[in-house]
Design a protein around this motif. Structure first.
Motif, mmCIF file in Angstrom:
data_model
loop_
_atom_site.group_PDB
_atom_site.id
_atom_site.type_symbol
_atom_site.label_atom_id
_atom_site.label_comp_id
_atom_site.label_asym_id
_atom_site.label_seq_id
_atom_site.Cartn_x
_atom_site.Cartn_y
_atom_site.Cartn_z
ATOM 1 N N ASP A 75 -11.072 -8.893 4.036
ATOM 2 C CA ASP A 75 -10.461 -7.571 4.143
ATOM 3 C C ASP A 75 -9.516 -7.249 2.990
ATOM 4 N N ALA A 76 -9.199 -8.240 2.153
ATOM 5 C CA ALA A 76 -8.213 -8.037 1.087
ATOM 6 C C ALA A 76 -8.649 -6.914 0.148
ATOM 7 N N ARG A 77 -7.658 -6.136 -0.306
ATOM 8 C CA ARG A 77 -7.950 -5.016 -1.200
ATOM 9 C C ARG A 77 -7.401 -5.211 -2.608
ATOM 10 N N ILE A 78 -6.511 -6.184 -2.766
ATOM 11 C CA ILE A 78 -6.002 -6.538 -4.094
ATOM 12 C C ILE A 78 -6.279 -8.018 -4.321
ATOM 13 N N LEU A 79 -6.798 -8.346 -5.498
ATOM 14 C CA LEU A 79 -7.063 -9.734 -5.871
ATOM 15 C C LEU A 79 -6.115 -10.126 -6.997
ATOM 16 N N VAL A 80 -5.405 -11.230 -6.815
ATOM 17 C CA VAL A 80 -4.526 -11.781 -7.844
ATOM 18 C C VAL A 80 -5.191 -13.027 -8.409
ATOM 19 N N THR A 139 4.313 -8.810 2.417
ATOM 20 C CA THR A 139 3.090 -8.127 1.981
ATOM 21 C C THR A 139 2.262 -9.033 1.080
ATOM 22 N N PHE A 140 2.938 -9.705 0.146
ATOM 23 C CA PHE A 140 2.242 -10.554 -0.815
ATOM 24 C C PHE A 140 1.458 -11.664 -0.115
ATOM 25 N N TYR A 141 2.026 -12.228 0.937
ATOM 26 C CA TYR A 141 1.367 -13.343 1.629
ATOM 27 C C TYR A 141 0.554 -12.900 2.851
ATOM 28 N N ASP A 142 0.240 -11.624 2.931
ATOM 29 C CA ASP A 142 -0.657 -11.119 3.968
ATOM 30 C C ASP A 142 -2.078 -11.182 3.414
ATOM 31 N N GLU A 143 -2.852 -12.164 3.853
ATOM 32 C CA GLU A 143 -4.185 -12.363 3.279
ATOM 33 C C GLU A 143 -5.121 -11.187 3.534
ATOM 34 N N LEU A 148 -15.818 -10.811 -1.572
ATOM 35 C CA LEU A 148 -14.645 -9.924 -1.535
ATOM 36 C C LEU A 148 -15.084 -8.499 -1.878
ATOM 37 N N GLU A 149 -15.646 -7.835 -0.922
ATOM 38 C CA GLU A 149 -16.270 -6.534 -1.172
ATOM 39 C C GLU A 149 -15.302 -5.362 -1.060
ATOM 40 N N GLN A 150 -14.063 -5.612 -0.606
ATOM 41 C CA GLN A 150 -13.102 -4.522 -0.423
ATOM 42 C C GLN A 150 -12.081 -4.417 -1.558
ATOM 43 N N ILE A 151 -12.204 -5.264 -2.570
ATOM 44 C CA ILE A 151 -11.198 -5.307 -3.633
ATOM 45 C C ILE A 151 -11.217 -4.007 -4.444
ATOM 46 N N ARG A 158 1.031 0.783 -4.300
ATOM 47 C CA ARG A 158 1.447 1.623 -3.180
ATOM 48 C C ARG A 158 0.292 2.455 -2.657
ATOM 49 N N ALA A 159 -0.510 2.994 -3.551
ATOM 50 C CA ALA A 159 -1.624 3.849 -3.133
ATOM 51 C C ALA A 159 -2.662 3.048 -2.351
ATOM 52 N N ILE A 160 -2.925 1.816 -2.784
ATOM 53 C CA ILE A 160 -3.941 0.987 -2.132
ATOM 54 C C ILE A 160 -3.449 0.482 -0.778
ATOM 55 N N LEU A 161 -2.244 -0.065 -0.753
ATOM 56 C CA LEU A 161 -1.754 -0.705 0.467
ATOM 57 C C LEU A 161 -1.164 0.290 1.461
ATOM 58 N N GLY A 162 -0.879 1.492 1.008
ATOM 59 C CA GLY A 162 -0.264 2.472 1.888
ATOM 60 C C GLY A 162 -1.252 3.260 2.724
ATOM 61 N N ARG A 163 -2.548 3.012 2.524
ATOM 62 C CA ARG A 163 -3.538 3.758 3.272
ATOM 63 C C ARG A 163 -3.603 3.309 4.709
#
Length: 199
Positions: free
Chosen positions: A40-45, A79-83, A122-125, A194-199
Motif C-alpha cells: 500500500d506504500a505510496r512513497i519509496l525511500v 508517518t515515516f515509519y508507517d509502512e 509496489l504498484e502504488q508508489i 503533503r499532496a501524496i500523504l494527505g489524500r
C-alpha cells in the motif's frame, strides 16, 4: 531470481528477504536485512545500506541521517515509519561494514537478488526518493554521474522521482556549498509529500 520467487505471495517473498544470507561471509556482523515495505506504500525511500546503529535497532534511518531526511520531507517519525505510507528499500539490506572514509558500499549481491522482485510488487508508489550515488546509478537513467549533477537535474525525473544527496552529517559541507538544494528542492519535496500523504 528464479521463476518460483517471482510467483511467491508478497508476504512469503518479504519473509525470504528478511532471512537472506547470500553475502553472510562478506559481512562484519551477522546478516540483518533492514527494510520497510507494504504493497500500500505510496512513497519509496531508496538509501544506500544500513549503518551500524540501524543494524543494531533494525529500524531504517534511525540515526541523524534519518532526522535530516524527515526534516527534508516535512514529516515526523510516526508517518515515516508507517509502512502503509512509506516503503524503505536500501540498495543493500545489511550493514556492509566500515572503511577508511565511512561505511562501505552496499554489498553487490543484494540488488540483483531481490530488488526487482520487490519493486514489481509496489504498484502504488507515486514518489521515489533516490539517495546517494549507488541508488542514483540503479534507479535513474543515464548510468553513473556525479551526485551534484544528478541533484541539479532533479526536474528531469520529477515528480515521479527525486535524486537526493545523502542526508548524513558528513554532507554538511555539500549542503553549505549548494544552498540552492534546501532553498529550491526541499520546499518542492515537502509540498509533494503533503499532496501524496494527505489524500
Amino acid at each position: 531470481m528464479t521463476s518460483i520467487e517471482s510467483r511467491l505471495p508478497f508476504e512469503e517473498l518479504v519473509a525470504q528477504v528478511r532471512q537472506c544470507r547470500i553475502c553472510e561471509s562478506q559481512l562484519p556482523l551477522s546478516p540483518r536485512p533492514v527494510i520497510q515495505i507494504s504493497r500500500d506504500a505510496r512513497i519509496l525511500v531508496v538509501g544506500q545500506a544500513p549503518g551500524r546503529r540501524v543494524h543494531e535497532t533494525g529500524l531504517p534511518f534511525n540515526d541523524p541521517s534519518g532526522d535530516r531526511l524527515r526534516d527534508w520531507m516535512g514529516i515526523g517519525r510516526d508517518t515515516f515509519y508507517d509502512e502503509n505510507q512509506l516503503a524503505i528499500l536500501p540498495m543493500g539490506f545489511c550493514y556492509p561494514g566500515t572503511g577508511k572514509s565511512g561505511d562501505l558500499p552496499p554489498r553487490p549481491e543484494c540488488a540483483p537478488a531481490w530488488r526487482n522482485l520487490l519493486l514489481d510488487r509496489l504498484e502504488q508508489i507515486e514518489l521515489t526518493l533516490v539517495i546517494g550515488q549507488y541508488a542514483h546509478a540503479w534507479h535513474l537513467p543515464g548510468g553513473k554521474a556525479p551526485v551534484t549533477e544528478r541533484v541539479r537535474r532533479w526536474r528531469e525525473v520529477w515528480p515521479k522521482m527525486l535524486p537526493l544527496p545523502h542526508p548524513s552529517p558528513r554532507n554538511n559541507l555539500w549542503l553549505r556549498r549548494n544552498p540552492w538544494f534546501e532553498e529550491e528542492v526541499v520546499p518542492e519535496l515537502q509540498q509533494r509529500v503533503r499532496a501524496i500523504l494527505g489524500r
